[in-house]
Design a protein around this motif. Structure first.
Motif, PDB file in Angstrom:
ATOM      1  N   VAL A   1     -51.480  32.446 -17.605  1.00 56.08           N
ATOM      2  CA  VAL A   1     -51.074  32.604 -18.999  1.00 56.08           C
ATOM      3  C   VAL A   1     -51.026  34.080 -19.315  1.00 56.08           C
ATOM      4  N   LEU A   2     -50.183  34.451 -20.265  1.00 58.34           N
ATOM      5  CA  LEU A   2     -50.089  35.835 -20.702  1.00 58.34           C
ATOM      6  C   LEU A   2     -51.317  36.212 -21.517  1.00 58.34           C
ATOM      7  N   PRO A   3     -51.715  37.475 -21.507  1.00 57.43           N
ATOM      8  CA  PRO A   3     -52.796  37.905 -22.405  1.00 57.43           C
ATOM      9  C   PRO A   3     -52.426  37.594 -23.844  1.00 57.43           C
ATOM     10  N   PRO A   4     -53.417  37.372 -24.707  1.00 50.72           N
ATOM     11  CA  PRO A   4     -53.121  37.018 -26.095  1.00 50.72           C
ATOM     12  C   PRO A   4     -52.211  38.028 -26.775  1.00 50.72           C
ATOM     13  N   ASP A   5     -51.282  37.516 -27.565  1.00 55.32           N
ATOM     14  CA  ASP A   5     -50.373  38.341 -28.345  1.00 55.32           C
ATOM     15  C   ASP A   5     -51.166  38.977 -29.495  1.00 55.32           C
ATOM     16  N   PRO A   6     -51.194  40.310 -29.608  1.00 51.77           N
ATOM     17  CA  PRO A   6     -51.957  40.938 -30.691  1.00 51.77           C
ATOM     18  C   PRO A   6     -51.554  40.444 -32.075  1.00 51.77           C
ATOM     19  N   ASP A   7     -50.277  40.179 -32.287  1.00 50.66           N
ATOM     20  CA  ASP A   7     -49.843  39.704 -33.605  1.00 50.66           C
ATOM     21  C   ASP A   7     -50.465  38.346 -33.930  1.00 50.66           C
TER      22      ASP A   7
ATOM     23  N   ALA B 207     -47.072  32.318 -18.307  1.00 54.26           N
ATOM     24  CA  ALA B 207     -46.529  33.564 -17.761  1.00 54.26           C
ATOM     25  C   ALA B 207     -45.403  33.253 -16.781  1.00 54.26           C
ATOM     26  N   PRO B 208     -44.459  34.176 -16.598  1.00 55.31           N
ATOM     27  CA  PRO B 208     -43.391  33.947 -15.614  1.00 55.31           C
ATOM     28  C   PRO B 208     -43.969  33.843 -14.199  1.00 55.31           C
ATOM     29  N   GLY B 209     -43.178  33.248 -13.316  1.00 55.17           N
ATOM     30  CA  GLY B 209     -43.585  33.185 -11.921  1.00 55.17           C
ATOM     31  C   GLY B 209     -44.310  31.909 -11.565  1.00 55.17           C
ATOM     32  N   PRO B 210     -44.655  31.752 -10.294  1.00 50.91           N
ATOM     33  CA  PRO B 210     -45.181  30.482  -9.784  1.00 50.91           C
ATOM     34  C   PRO B 210     -46.695  30.365  -9.789  1.00 50.91           C
TER      35      PRO B 210
ATOM     36  N   GLU C  17     -40.934  45.515 -21.973  1.00 47.41           N
ATOM     37  CA  GLU C  17     -39.653  44.866 -21.718  1.00 47.41           C
ATOM     38  C   GLU C  17     -39.747  43.342 -21.717  1.00 47.41           C
ATOM     39  N   GLY C  18     -40.927  42.815 -22.033  1.00 50.92           N
ATOM     40  CA  GLY C  18     -41.091  41.367 -22.077  1.00 50.92           C
ATOM     41  C   GLY C  18     -42.187  40.887 -21.141  1.00 50.92           C
ATOM     42  N   PRO C  19     -42.479  39.584 -21.170  1.00 45.30           N
ATOM     43  CA  PRO C  19     -43.547  39.044 -20.332  1.00 45.30           C
ATOM     44  C   PRO C  19     -43.227  39.180 -18.849  1.00 45.30           C
ATOM     45  N   ALA C  20     -44.283  39.352 -18.051  1.00 43.95           N
ATOM     46  CA  ALA C  20     -44.089  39.536 -16.614  1.00 43.95           C
ATOM     47  C   ALA C  20     -45.332  39.094 -15.867  1.00 43.95           C
TER      48      ALA C  20
END
Length: 307
Positions: A164-170, A157-160, A53-56
């Motif tokens: 960072v988000l895990p790498p995007d596979p694409d 990444a969202p939040g305080p 559902e998106g980044p979290a």
């Protein structure tokens, strides 16, 4: 579960089992030392994920005898719904006590670490990325490469928490192999990583651990060791044994039979009395600090970036 649309937060209160050990249960989700995608401090876990559902970002914190789960970002509802699994609270130990009683060492460790639960993130590619990087190198080398790759491909990444988000596979799949060289990753592991990234969407749709293992091991460069490392965390698979590991067969042989060295075959024979929980037994031996005698020099730490 409660939602706060204005701040894209979803909260949920979780009730852990008696003697639950929060830190020991969730620390395997993070790379030791420093993980750009998560951290555990002051009895609180912060973890960034790319959800369907998106980044979290998930925040888990002690609240009296319970755990308060807070999801941040577009995927807040997804991580809040999955928070109990990520904390290991869906881990089923119903049949394990009877199995553990069959060996004094396992029985003792099962009592000592009775509050440790196996998490299940429901996320295949982030753990597969780390497992591929850990192939045939020291943990220190692999974790350094992981941190640098996360910084290279990371998005806030969202939040305080400043993660960072895990790498995007694409993005990984579209990157030529030589761009991974400065991160200490040679061509063979890079090609394996790119192949995995190309089919990451299919891997995430696997119905369970067995299907994920079949799909992963069908890819060149991914064998039983890598697949087991992934499904233990992504699916909470307590039976997944890392066949092909440099240390684990020796540890199992020494701890369960007093033999200083063991093969994969001997390890599986000794673990056979613990069906459904063979990987859990390996984890207990590691948590208990049980290791086989060491002979010979240690594997040197290298840097492929300097080759």
């Amino acid at each position: 579960m409660t939602a706060s649309p204005a701040t894209a937060e979803v909260r949920r209160l979780l009730t852990p089992p008696e003697r639950y050990q929060f830190g020991a249960s969730v620390r395997p989700l993070l790379v030791p030392g420093h993980d750009p995608c998560g951290h555990f401090r002051d009895d609180e876990l912060w973890l960034a994920l790319r959800t369907p559902e998106g980044p979290a970002t998930l925040h888990l914190a002690r609240s009296g005898g319970e755990l308060l789960a807070t999801g941040h970002g577009p995927g807040a509802a997804w991580v809040a719904e999955r928070a109990d699994a990520i904390a290991g609270l869906r881990d089923d130990l119903t049949a394990f006590a009877e199995l553990a009683a069959g060996h004094p060492v396992v029985a003792r460790l099962a009592r000592t670490f009775a509050g440790v639960r196996m998490p299940a993130t429901g996320q295949v590619f982030p753990r597969l990325l780390r497992a591929i990087l850990e192939q045939k190198v020291t943990g220190k080398e692999a974790h350094r490469s992981y941190r640098e790759i996360c910084r290279r491909f990371g998005e806030p990444a969202p939040g305080p928490a400043g993660l960072v988000l895990p790498p995007d596979p694409d993005a990984v799949a579209a990157t030529p192999y030589w761009e991974f060289h400065p991160f200490g990753v040679e061509q063979r592991r890079t090609q394996t990583l790119v192949r995995a990234a190309q089919v990451a969407a299919r891997l995430e749709r696997c119905a369970g651990s067995a299907e994920a293992v079949r799909r992963m091991t069908a890819l060149p460069g991914i064998g039983p060791w890598t697949a087991a490392e992934v499904v233990r965390v992504a699916y909470g698979d307590a039976d997944a044994v890392s066949v092909g590991d440099f240390h684990i067969p020796n540890t199992v042989a020494y701890a369960l039979a007093g033999e200083p060295r063991g093969t994969d075959e001997r390890m599986l024979t000794l673990l056979a009395p613990f069906p459904g929980h063979r990987g859990r037994v390996c984890d207990l031996l590691a948590m208990g600090g049980l290791t086989a005698p060491k002979y010979g020099p240690r594997m040197p730490v290298r840097s492929f970036a300097r080759f």
